[in-house]
Design an enzyme around this catalytic site. Structure first.
Site, short mmCIF file in Angstrom:
data_model
loop_
_atom_site.label_atom_id
_atom_site.label_comp_id
_atom_site.label_asym_id
_atom_site.label_seq_id
_atom_site.Cartn_x
_atom_site.Cartn_y
_atom_site.Cartn_z
N GLU A 1 -4.59 6.45 -5.65
CA GLU A 1 -4.70 5.94 -7.01
C GLU A 1 -6.16 5.96 -7.51
OE1 GLU A 1 -1.77 2.35 -5.54
OE2 GLU A 1 -3.68 1.84 -5.60
N ARG B 1 0.84 -1.23 -0.10
CA ARG B 1 0.06 0.07 0.08
C ARG B 1 0.89 1.33 -0.09
NH1 ARG B 1 -3.24 -2.95 -1.43
NH2 ARG B 1 -5.40 -3.43 -0.47
N HIS C 1 0.02 -0.29 -10.21
CA HIS C 1 -0.74 -1.18 -9.54
C HIS C 1 -1.14 -2.27 -10.07
CE1 HIS C 1 -3.27 -1.44 -5.40
NE2 HIS C 1 -2.67 -2.54 -5.94
#
Length: 317
Positions: A263, A234, A284
């Site tokens: 994000e 994270r 990601h």
């Protein structure tokens, strides 16, 4: 029985959802869902699937028909679990689906860095080998992973998969104990010891109040100046400004980030505009091999089936 999937676009368009849709009379998928669209789209749903759409207490209180929220991920930060529990709404997540994908990403990036693969491919494409007066054209330096120390922060399925591959490369694996621990479990090392000794540190721990901003100026100052930091967990585990300073000042050698604290990030995100040559950022995608995505959907389908048959598979409430 009605279900909705609020952010299907977080999966590849070819991923099959038949195992889920077969369990409902109505199954509606939306590519993305804005905050103001949540209530309208979920008001008649018995089951909601969400990857990153946020369900806070206020939202949950407006969905009296909702019985089950299936988070199509491992992290559950986007749902107010306590509020869901109080309202009798069950929440499930998915685990262990991406351990191969994430571990492969970690070593793909490490091999690119230590082998300088793209650089050497480009040298030949530019004709540099062809012009060499020896049998090879060395270019950037290559280093082996063997005998390097890799520190693993978070030793669940993902961390264990990374350790398994590291062992195959003859690396020294140091699994860090929790920073606040008063005792060290067997086959683990004190967090501070890992930070000081590791050539590579890879993050696989959840985002909690204890781990937010865990990697900050103090931690960076204790790392080796050549150390590589990899974050597939994270973004909030890292203090952005402190990381930029550490990279600028060569307090650490390199950082590879697959996650950011926001994000998708805004275009002026400090890490995206830092113009650092020792920072690499991807969007990601470490979790997102095609195989991992399909495994995740299979887990969600099993969670739904278990719930309606009275089971508690992967329930987090």
């Amino acid at each position: 029985m009605r279900a909705v999937f609020l952010d299907k676009k977080t999966f590849h368009k070819t991923i099959a959802l038949d195992e889920i849709s077969a369990q409902f009379d109505s199954f509606t998928c939306f590519d993305v869902t804005a905050e103001h669209e949540i209530i309208t789209r979920c008001q008649d749903a018995d089951v909601v699937l969400t990857n990153k759409v946020v369900f806070d207490k206020k939202t949950l209180e407006q969905l009296p028909k909702l019985k089950l929220i299936c988070i199509t991920a491992t992290g559950v930060n986007n749902v107010d679990i306590a509020a869901a529990n109080a309202l009798g709404i069950t929440v499930t997540n998915a685990k262990a689906y991406a351990k191969g994908s994430v571990a492969q990403y970690v070593f793909a990036q490490l091999l690119e860095y230590f082998n300088q693969t793209s650089h050497h491919n480009a040298n030949t494409a530019k004709g540099l080998w062809q012009q060499s007066d020896t049998f090879c054209y060395l270019g950037n330096t290559i280093y082996e992973l063997a005998d390097k120390t890799i520190g693993i922060i978070g030793y669940g399925d993902l961390g264990q998969s990374v350790a398994q591959i590291a062992t195959a490369f003859n690396m020294k694996v140091m699994v860090a104990e929790r920073p606040s621990a008063v005792s060290i479990r067997s086959q683990r090392y004190a967090f501070d010891e890992v930070i000081k000794q590791a050539d590579i540190i890879t993050l696989h721990c959840p985002q909690t109040p204890e781990t937010e901003q865990l990697f900050n100026r103090q931690i960076f100052s204790n790392m080796q100046t050549h150390a590589v930091l990899v974050n597939t967990a994270r973004g909030a585990l890292i203090n952005n400004d402190d990381l930029i300073d550490a990279l600028n000042n060569n307090d650490i050698g390199y950082a590879i980030l697959d996650v950011l604290d926001q994000e998708p990030p805004r275009s002026d995100h400090p890490l995206l505009t830092a113009e650092l040559t020792n920072l690499k950022i991807t969007a990601h995608i470490a979790w997102a091999s095609m195989e991992a995505q399909q495994r995740l959907i299979a887990i969600v389908a099993s969670n739904i089936s278990s719930f309606f048959s009275g089971g508690k598979l992967n329930q987090v409430t």
